[in-house]
Structure formats: C-alpha cells, structure tokens
Design an enzyme around this catalytic site. Structure first.
Site, PDB file in Angstrom:
ATOM      1  N   LYS A  85       0.721  -1.114  -0.011  1.00 50.35           N
ATOM      2  CA  LYS A  85       0.109  -0.005   0.052  1.00 50.35           C
ATOM      3  C   LYS A  85       0.921   1.330   0.144  1.00 50.35           C
ATOM      4  O   LYS A  85       2.008   1.364   0.765  1.00 50.35           O
ATOM      5  CB  LYS A  85      -0.892  -0.310   1.333  1.00 50.35           C
ATOM      6  CG  LYS A  85      -1.932   0.906   1.325  1.00 50.35           C
ATOM      7  CD  LYS A  85      -2.893   0.777   2.501  1.00 50.35           C
ATOM      8  CE  LYS A  85      -3.976   1.894   2.483  1.00 50.35           C
ATOM      9  NZ  LYS A  85      -4.779   1.794   3.785  1.00 50.35           N
ATOM     10  N   SER A 132      -9.770   1.909   3.011  1.00 47.41           N
ATOM     11  CA  SER A 132      -8.819   2.492   2.009  1.00 47.41           C
ATOM     12  C   SER A 132      -7.804   1.859   1.210  1.00 47.41           C
ATOM     13  O   SER A 132      -7.465   2.239   0.265  1.00 47.41           O
ATOM     14  CB  SER A 132      -8.148   3.951   3.190  1.00 47.41           C
ATOM     15  OG  SER A 132      -7.139   3.022   4.050  1.00 47.41           O
ATOM     16  N   SER A 183     -10.095  -0.733   7.131  1.00 46.94           N
ATOM     17  CA  SER A 183      -9.488  -0.445   5.811  1.00 46.94           C
ATOM     18  C   SER A 183      -8.976  -1.671   5.023  1.00 46.94           C
ATOM     19  O   SER A 183      -8.561  -1.799   3.896  1.00 46.94           O
ATOM     20  CB  SER A 183      -8.653   0.516   5.773  1.00 46.94           C
ATOM     21  OG  SER A 183      -9.532   1.865   5.490  1.00 46.94           O
TER      22      SER A 183
HETATM   23  N1  GLN Z   1     -13.539   4.061   6.586  1.00 50.18           N
HETATM   24  C1  GLN Z   1     -12.783   4.361   7.857  1.00 50.18           C
HETATM   25  C2  GLN Z   1     -12.354   5.880   7.776  1.00 50.18           C
HETATM   26  O1  GLN Z   1     -12.685   6.383   6.765  1.00 50.18           O
HETATM   27  C3  GLN Z   1     -11.421   3.250   8.005  1.00 50.18           C
HETATM   28  C4  GLN Z   1     -10.252   4.015   7.308  1.00 50.18           C
HETATM   29  C5  GLN Z   1      -9.046   3.235   7.793  1.00 50.18           C
HETATM   30  O2  GLN Z   1      -9.287   1.961   8.099  1.00 50.18           O
HETATM   31  N2  GLN Z   1      -7.792   3.427   7.300  1.00 50.18           N
HETATM   32  O3  GLN Z   1     -11.525   6.259   8.614  1.00 50.18           O
END
Ligand code: GLN
Length: 488
Positions: free
Chosen positions: A81, A156, A180
């Site tokens: 990532k 994400s 995420s």
């Molecule tokens: N969807 C969650 C957010 O927007 C989780 C994001 C994540 O785990 N990086 O913060």
C-alpha cells in the site's frame, strides 16, 4: 500447470522452490497481467517493472544458494500500500501533498519482506492518507472493483484488495485504522487480516491515527494471508507500541477443526441496516460452524452504537496532529504563491490536501480545541474504554465472535445516494474492533444478488489470532477453497 498468475501465493512459492518456475518467469507473467488490467482497474499508483526484474535476479540467486529455504513466499510478486515507506521508491499516500515524496528508508515491514525474498511489484492505490472507505479520494483517481468495474473496491486499502482479486499481485499489504483491510477484502471477495494492535511494526507507515493504525495482509485465501502475516509481524524497537511476544507463529493454526470452540454472535452485528443477502449468508456460515461442532450462541455487546462517532472523534483528532507536519516547509508539496510564512502554510495545505482530508482535519482541530475537548475528545476516549471492556467481557465466555464484515456489498462508484456521511456507516462492524485493538479477519462467504462478494468477519481476543485463523481456515475448507472471479 495452472496459469501462473491465478495460483495462490504459497502454490507459486512452492513451484519456485521446486524450480518448476523461475522468479523471472513469475515476474514476467505478473507484469503482463498488470499491463493488461491496469487501464481498467487502476489498482496501482506505481508499478515497479524494472525494479521487479532486478529483484528477481537477486532473489533467484539467494534461493539457489539455499539462503531462503525458510521462506515459503520467496520469489512471489506482491504489492505494498502506498502509505508504507519504500526506500528510493515514491510513497505518496495517494495525496498531491506527497506526490513526489521518495523515502530514504524502508518501513520495518518492507525490510522484513525483502529479507524473506518477496518481490515488490508495485505500490497500491488508496484513499488519500487512508481516510475513506471507497478508494475514490485518491489524488491518482479511483480504483475499480475487479468483480464489476462500476463499483468501488472499498477502502482505504482498495488498491491492495483489487490487485489481489484482479490477480495483479499474489498478496498485498494494507493498513486498517477503522476497517480498511477487512472492508475492501469483503468487497473484493478475498481474505484480509488485521492483527492485534502492536503485533506488526508501524515504523515507516505514514500515520493517520496512530493509536488505531495497524498493518496487515490481504490474500487469495487464508493460508496466503497468514503466511505473509507471519513474515511481517514481530517486535520492533523502532515502534514504541510494538509488543514483545514469545511467538509470532500463525501458520501452525491452519487447522481444519472447530470442534468445541465457543463462538458468540453479537446481536448488534445483525440488527437494522444489514442487507438481506448478507444476513442470509452470515446465518448460513454460522450453521456451518455449528455443523462442524462449534458452540455458537447470540450475545450482547454494549455501547456499539457509539463506536462510529467515537472512532471519528479520535481518528480525526489524531490525524489533525499527525498531518500538521505537512506545512510546505519540511515535507512534500509547497505552493508557488506566498508572501509570508502564514501564506506558505495555508496555501501549501489548501492546494496539497484533498476535500475529505481537510474535512477531517477541521473536525479534529475542533474536537481538540479547549472549548470542545471535554465534550468530544474526552467523551470519545471514555467510550473507547467502555467498548474495550465490553469486548473483554464477551471474551470471558467466547473464543471468538462472528458477524458480517460490512452491512452492504460494494456501492457503485460516484453513487450520489452514498455521500461521505453514509459511506462512513460501512465501518459500523469494523471500527469498534480498532478502538479495542483486537485482531479480526474477513473471509468471503458468498455472493449477493447483484453478483458482488460478501465478507464474514471473525474477531478474536488480543493476541489470539490463532483462534480466528483456525476458524477461518475451517470455514474456507468447508466452502471448497477460495472464491475466484472467473470473469477476469
Ligand atoms: N473508513 C474508515 C475511515 O474512513 C477507515 C479507514 C481506515 O481504516 N484507514 O476512516
């Protein structure tokens, strides 16, 4: 022999070890597929074609010299990532702010992968600074879901999930701050594991919310996910929150048996807002566990309705502090237009950061301000503690908890009914687990009426990854192995 790129990572690793396939052949096959599919899926921000070929030669030599006999994934192409630092390779966190940032060092997880002979084939697309749940907020354009390009892959870590599901990488690293890894794994029909906070070093991870950020792995099946988790986990003195444990062996828990295991189904995970197809698949999965001899019963958790607000209060606060370093002076993008230092800060941040990131930094600034600190931040950390205690109480009676990973399957890209506020609800079953620092895995458990995958979530007690791995492996075996998207 099966086509190389549709093998599992461990299968390919086995073939490389047995000298049926060379590392260069594996890289070539992977690069060809990436070239074909990237125009459609946009899973990557950077593809490392040349670097992958030179890594292949080096790793092949180490394999031939017998140096890598311990590593089951030596020579296997994988993806990282783009919020994880890679030495001399652009690491952008999908932001204009870091679009040209080239780290001078490797994150600990990357060093560990290199030691194990992994071939890093590219850096994956994501929501900007890992803030989001659809991978649409990337400065480099959205990633598409390989099951249906009109839908998001989740986020994400959307690029990391799409790369694995679209067979553009054998496995990948993702990060999970509020879901995420698990949510995109569910949307893309693959397995994703988020270990206990403190198990995998965060050194070299571009911070979003440090008390929640966790690095984990995404794979085509449970075994791939677990084998790669074993490589990246371990104590690291460079990360103050890294925990020292006597063993980081997870592959020993790949056991096809759940007899006698006690599994709880939190009622909060099966309530309003859950899609019918997902409810049905989850209940069918639960039946499979019963049939295999597990003791499964409903249970209650408390304070779950406050998980999302507490998560956003805490994560936005930490983000506002972590991202203050991007001021146009020390790191990243600098505006061309400024008269004084205030202007320099303001214009660099206004131009370099995207809408969703700005929104969160403003929320974080407000929540931490002296007027609102008690009302919001302090309250949120109290709720965090209560949520942790509620899970701890459940784990007095159960070895693991089970439920859906997400309330719905992948939404359409640019779906106007899904504004940023509604998208946040996709984390309703995942973010409380980060607040409590627990390990959890998402595995595919079916396909809904529109042909999109459904994820099942298994949650364990701190440092008891072994229970969720064992249950996930048993379930996957019962389902006849991984699900594969035949259309790609
Ligand atoms: N969807 C969650 C957010 O927007 C989780 C994001 C994540 O785990 N990086 O913060």
């Amino acid at each position: 022999m099966k086509e190389i790129t549709s093998m599992t990572a461990l299968d390919l690793g086995g073939h490389i070890k047995a000298k049926n396939i060379s590392v260069t052949e594996a890289v070539k096959a992977q690069i060809e597929i990436i070239k074909k599919r990237e125009p459609l899926f946009n899973s990557y921000i950077t593809v490392l074609e040349e670097e992958a070929y030179s890594q292949a030669e080096e790793v092949q030599k180490r394999i031939d010299d017998g140096e890598l006999s311990w590593s089951p994934l030596a020579g296997v192409p994988m993806a990282v990532k783009d919020n994880i630092c890679t030495k001399n390779i652009k690491t952008t966190s999908a932001s204009k702010m870091l679009a040209n940032y080239v780290p001078t060092y490797d994150a600990t997880v990357v060093s560990k992968l290199k030691e194990a002979g992994a071939i890093i084939i590219g850096k994956t697309n994501m929501d900007e600074f890992a803030m989001g749940s659809s991978s649409e907020t990337s400065y480099f354009g959205p990633t598409k879901n390989p099951w249906n390009e009109k839908h998001v892959p989740g986020g994400s870590s959307g690029g990391s999930a799409a790369a694995v599901a679209g067979e553009e990488a054998f496995y990948s690293l993702g990060t999970d701050t509020g879901g995420s890894i698990r949510q995109p794994a569910a949307y893309c029909g693959i397995t994703g594991i988020k270990p206990t906070y403190g198990t995998v070093s965060r050194y070299g991870l571009i911070a979003y919310a440090s008390s929640l950020d966790t690095i984990g792995t995404l794979g085509r099946n449970v075994s791939d996910c677990v084998a790669s988790l074993e490589i990246i986990s371990g104590h690291d003195p460079l990360d103050g929150s890294s925990v020292e444990k006597s063993s980081y062996s997870y592959t020993k828990s790949l056991i096809d048996d759940v007899k006698g295991m006690k599994i709880g189904i939190p009622r909060d995970y099966m309530g309003d807002g859950l899609d019918d197809d997902i409810r049905k698949s989850t209940l069918e999965a639960i039946e499979i566990f019963r049939r295999r001899g597990a003791i499964v019963e409903e249970c209650d958790l408390s304070y779950m309705e406050y998980a999302i607000p507490a998560y956003y209060a805490i994560s936005c606060s930490e983000a506002s502090s972590n991202l203050s370093r991007y001021d146009g002076v020390r790191y990243g993008y600098r505006t061309d237009e400024y008269d004084d230092i205030q202007d320099l800060y303001m214009n660099s941040r206004s131009e370099g950061l995207g809408m969703e990131v700005k929104r969160r930094l403003m929320i974080g600034g407000l929540v931490l301000s002296s007027d609102y600190y008690e009302a919001y931040y302090h309250k949120a950390i109290k709720i965090r503690r209560l949520i942790q205690e509620s899970y701890m109480k459940a784990f007095e009676s159960y070895d693991l908890l089970i439920g859906p990973t997400t309330p719905k399957s992948a939404p359409a890209i640019n779906d106007s009914s899904s504004d940023s506020q509604k998208r946040k609800l996709s984390g309703m079953y995942s973010s409380s687990i980060n607040l409590a620092g627990l390990p959890a895995v998402s595995i595919p458990c079916g396909i809904d009426k529109s042909g999109l995958p459904i994820g099942l979530q298994l949650i364990g007690n701190h440092f008891e990854e072994n229970n969720i791995i064992r249950a996930a492996y048993t379930f996957e075996s019962e389902m006849g192995g991984r699900i594969r998207n035949e259309k790609i």
